[in-house]
Design an enzyme around this catalytic site. Structure first.
Site, PDB file in Angstrom:
ATOM      1  N   TYR A 170       0.833  -1.210   0.000  1.00 25.05           N
ATOM      2  CA  TYR A 170       0.000   0.000   0.000  1.00 25.05           C
ATOM      3  C   TYR A 170       0.868   1.260   0.000  1.00 25.05           C
ATOM      4  O   TYR A 170       0.676   2.163  -0.818  1.00 25.05           O
ATOM      5  CB  TYR A 170      -0.904  -0.019   1.239  1.00 25.05           C
ATOM      6  CG  TYR A 170      -1.714   1.240   1.431  1.00 25.05           C
ATOM      7  CD1 TYR A 170      -2.849   1.483   0.662  1.00 25.05           C
ATOM      8  CD2 TYR A 170      -1.353   2.191   2.389  1.00 25.05           C
ATOM      9  CE1 TYR A 170      -3.596   2.637   0.833  1.00 25.05           C
ATOM     10  CE2 TYR A 170      -2.098   3.349   2.566  1.00 25.05           C
ATOM     11  CZ  TYR A 170      -3.213   3.565   1.789  1.00 25.05           C
ATOM     12  OH  TYR A 170      -3.965   4.717   1.958  1.00 25.05           O
ATOM     13  N   LYS A 174       1.381   4.371  -2.942  1.00 27.50           N
ATOM     14  CA  LYS A 174       1.164   5.806  -2.757  1.00 27.50           C
ATOM     15  C   LYS A 174       2.444   6.591  -3.073  1.00 27.50           C
ATOM     16  O   LYS A 174       2.372   7.752  -3.484  1.00 27.50           O
ATOM     17  CB  LYS A 174       0.673   6.089  -1.326  1.00 27.50           C
ATOM     18  CG  LYS A 174      -0.704   5.488  -1.013  1.00 27.50           C
ATOM     19  CD  LYS A 174      -1.803   6.066  -1.885  1.00 27.50           C
ATOM     20  CE  LYS A 174      -3.193   5.598  -1.457  1.00 27.50           C
ATOM     21  NZ  LYS A 174      -4.272   6.149  -2.285  1.00 27.50           N
TER      22      LYS A 174
HETATM   23  N1  LIG Z   1      -8.530   6.007   5.839  1.00 28.29           N
HETATM   24  C1  LIG Z   1      -7.300   6.447   5.991  1.00 28.29           C
HETATM   25  O1  LIG Z   1      -6.764   6.493   7.130  1.00 28.29           O
HETATM   26  C2  LIG Z   1      -6.514   6.918   4.824  1.00 28.29           C
HETATM   27  C3  LIG Z   1      -5.249   7.496   5.060  1.00 28.29           C
HETATM   28  C4  LIG Z   1      -4.507   7.950   3.970  1.00 28.29           C
HETATM   29  C5  LIG Z   1      -5.013   7.832   2.693  1.00 28.29           C
HETATM   30  N2  LIG Z   1      -6.240   7.257   2.490  1.00 28.29           N
HETATM   31  C6  LIG Z   1      -6.717   7.166   1.106  1.00 28.29           C
HETATM   32  O2  LIG Z   1      -7.991   7.781   1.020  1.00 28.29           O
HETATM   33  C7  LIG Z   1      -8.705   7.239  -0.111  1.00 28.29           C
HETATM   34  C8  LIG Z   1     -10.117   6.875   0.323  1.00 28.29           C
HETATM   35  O3  LIG Z   1     -10.031   5.815   1.252  1.00 28.29           O
HETATM   36  P1  LIG Z   1     -11.036   5.621   2.479  1.00 28.29           P
HETATM   37  O4  LIG Z   1     -10.214   5.563   3.704  1.00 28.29           O
HETATM   38  O5  LIG Z   1     -12.155   6.587   2.384  1.00 28.29           O
HETATM   39  O6  LIG Z   1     -11.515   4.125   2.188  1.00 28.29           O
HETATM   40  P2  LIG Z   1     -12.949   3.467   1.865  1.00 28.29           P
HETATM   41  O7  LIG Z   1     -13.979   3.963   2.804  1.00 28.29           O
HETATM   42  O8  LIG Z   1     -12.666   2.024   1.786  1.00 28.29           O
HETATM   43  O9  LIG Z   1     -13.293   4.067   0.417  1.00 28.29           O
HETATM   44  C9  LIG Z   1     -12.602   3.651  -0.722  1.00 28.29           C
HETATM   45  C10 LIG Z   1     -13.433   4.021  -1.927  1.00 28.29           C
HETATM   46  O10 LIG Z   1     -12.711   3.600  -3.110  1.00 28.29           O
HETATM   47  C11 LIG Z   1     -13.627   2.858  -3.913  1.00 28.29           C
HETATM   48  N3  LIG Z   1     -12.947   1.921  -4.816  1.00 28.29           N
HETATM   49  C12 LIG Z   1     -12.146   0.872  -4.521  1.00 28.29           C
HETATM   50  N4  LIG Z   1     -11.764   0.247  -5.653  1.00 28.29           N
HETATM   51  C13 LIG Z   1     -12.340   0.928  -6.685  1.00 28.29           C
HETATM   52  C14 LIG Z   1     -12.338   0.769  -8.091  1.00 28.29           C
HETATM   53  N5  LIG Z   1     -11.682  -0.232  -8.684  1.00 28.29           N
HETATM   54  N6  LIG Z   1     -13.023   1.663  -8.840  1.00 28.29           N
HETATM   55  C15 LIG Z   1     -13.693   2.686  -8.256  1.00 28.29           C
HETATM   56  N7  LIG Z   1     -13.772   2.873  -6.927  1.00 28.29           N
HETATM   57  C16 LIG Z   1     -13.093   1.998  -6.157  1.00 28.29           C
HETATM   58  C17 LIG Z   1     -14.526   2.131  -2.931  1.00 28.29           C
HETATM   59  O11 LIG Z   1     -15.688   1.643  -3.563  1.00 28.29           O
HETATM   60  P3  LIG Z   1     -16.488   0.330  -3.032  1.00 28.29           P
HETATM   61  O12 LIG Z   1     -17.415   0.800  -1.956  1.00 28.29           O
HETATM   62  O13 LIG Z   1     -17.180  -0.144  -4.265  1.00 28.29           O
HETATM   63  O14 LIG Z   1     -15.463  -0.634  -2.516  1.00 28.29           O
HETATM   64  C18 LIG Z   1     -14.785   3.294  -1.968  1.00 28.29           C
HETATM   65  O15 LIG Z   1     -15.754   4.153  -2.488  1.00 28.29           O
HETATM   66  C19 LIG Z   1      -7.880   6.045  -0.598  1.00 28.29           C
HETATM   67  O16 LIG Z   1      -7.116   6.429  -1.726  1.00 28.29           O
HETATM   68  C20 LIG Z   1      -6.967   5.759   0.584  1.00 28.29           C
HETATM   69  O17 LIG Z   1      -5.767   5.112   0.191  1.00 28.29           O
HETATM   70  C21 LIG Z   1      -6.990   6.802   3.515  1.00 28.29           C
END
Ligand SMILES: NC(=O)c1ccc[n+]([C@@H]2O[C@H](COP(=O)([O-])OP(=O)(O)OC[C@H]3O[C@@H](n4cnc5c(N)ncnc54)[C@H](OP(=O)(O)O)[C@@H]3O)[C@@H](O)[C@H]2O)c1
Length: 247
Positions: A170, A174
């Site tokens: 992961y 990034k």
């Molecule tokens: N949470 C954290 O602490 C954190 C920290 C740093 C960065 N981030 C980044 O923030 C972003 C959002 O993550 P989140 O934490 O909000 O996670 P999340 O709640 O799991 O949301 C991820 C989103 O991405 C979608 N997705 C996954 N695969 C996809 C695909 N092939 N095509 C289109 N959509 C897809 C998911 O859709 P489905 O519902 O269909 O699965 C969901 O809407 C990510 O890039 C993550 O790496 C998160």
């Protein structure tokens, strides 16, 4: 308040839940027309309904988009051009962090799966949307990254984060996103398109089984800031709430 025809248009990938969904709510509140990207039609439509229920004046629309599917990406770009007439801002938010493993034989399999979404999908969506963004007056691109991407921070954090090795697939995906941010920012500087990476912090979402201390609203804040940068703003950098994140 902008009239519908004056509204800047933003596409957020993976906006049916988590940080992407909170970003959609905040950018809609800021007066933008928001295209809620989601790979699953039912989840995407439900997300749009939720946003409309929270604010009846909100200008939000479902857009079917699986970032790993070239056909879906091409159809989404065509749909935006035909139905919405253009695109001003792209927020590459969709991401996965599944299958984290200790360094092992499985590592390559895990990396392939994670890179397919976080890196190859992100680049494919950006390339497909660029012709539309180049036509916009003040285009912005925000790539949602993570401070785990930072090569500089990694050694200093290893004591506090002993599990860091398990999230190599992961984190390195990034790092690749950050490199794309830098490269694209250089490529698009003359066109006035600002491209930055955003680190939302450790946010409670499905991605980490809701283990993060921050809310999705807090995580969305830096993304919204970078999506609405004024002309002459920074480009080719990575930011969190505190400022620039080292590479
Ligand atoms: N949470 C954290 O602490 C954190 C920290 C740093 C960065 N981030 C980044 O923030 C972003 C959002 O993550 P989140 O934490 O909000 O996670 P999340 O709640 O799991 O949301 C991820 C989103 O991405 C979608 N997705 C996954 N695969 C996809 C695909 N092939 N095509 C289109 N959509 C897809 C998911 O859709 P489905 O519902 O269909 O699965 C969901 O809407 C990510 O890039 C993550 O790496 C998160």
């Amino acid at each position: 308040m902008n009239t519908p025809s004056q509204r800047r248009i933003v596409l957020i990938t993976g906006a049916n839940k988590g940080i992407g969904h909170a970003t959609a709510a905040q950018l809609a509140k800021a007066g933008m027309k928001v295209l809620v990207g989601a790979r699953d039609r039912a989840r995407g439509l439900a997300a749009v309904e939720k946003l409309r229920a929270a604010d009846a004046d909100t200008d939000v629309h479902f857009l079917e988009l699986d970032v790993t599917d070239d056909g879906s990406v091409a159809r989404a770009a065509k749909h935006i051009e035909v139905e919405h007439g253009g695109l001003d801002v792209l927020v590459n938010n969709a991401g996965i962090a599944t299958g984290s493993t200790a360094p092992s034989q499985e590592e390559v399999t895990t990396m392939r799966a994670i890179y397919a979404t976080n890196v190859f999908g992100l680049v494919a969506v950006t390339r497909a949307m660029l012709p539309l963004l180049r036509r916009a007056k003040t285009a912005r691109i925000v790539n949602v990254s993570s401070s785990l991407a930072s090569l500089g921070l990694a050694p200093r954090r290893s004591a506090a984060m002993p599990h860091q090795n398990r999230v190599f697939a992961y984190s390195s995906s990034k790092s690749a996103v950050n490199h794309f941010t830098v490269r694209l920012a250089i490529e698009l500087r003359d066109a006035g398109i600002l491209v930055n990476s955003a680190c939302p912090g450790y946010v409670a979402t499905d991605l980490n089984r809701f283990s993060g201390p921050r809310t999705v609203e807090q995580g969305a804040k830096i993304i919204v800031h970078l999506a609405t940068l004024p002309a002459g703003g920074p480009t080719g950098e990575c930011f969190d709430d505190e400022g620039v994140v080292e590479w």
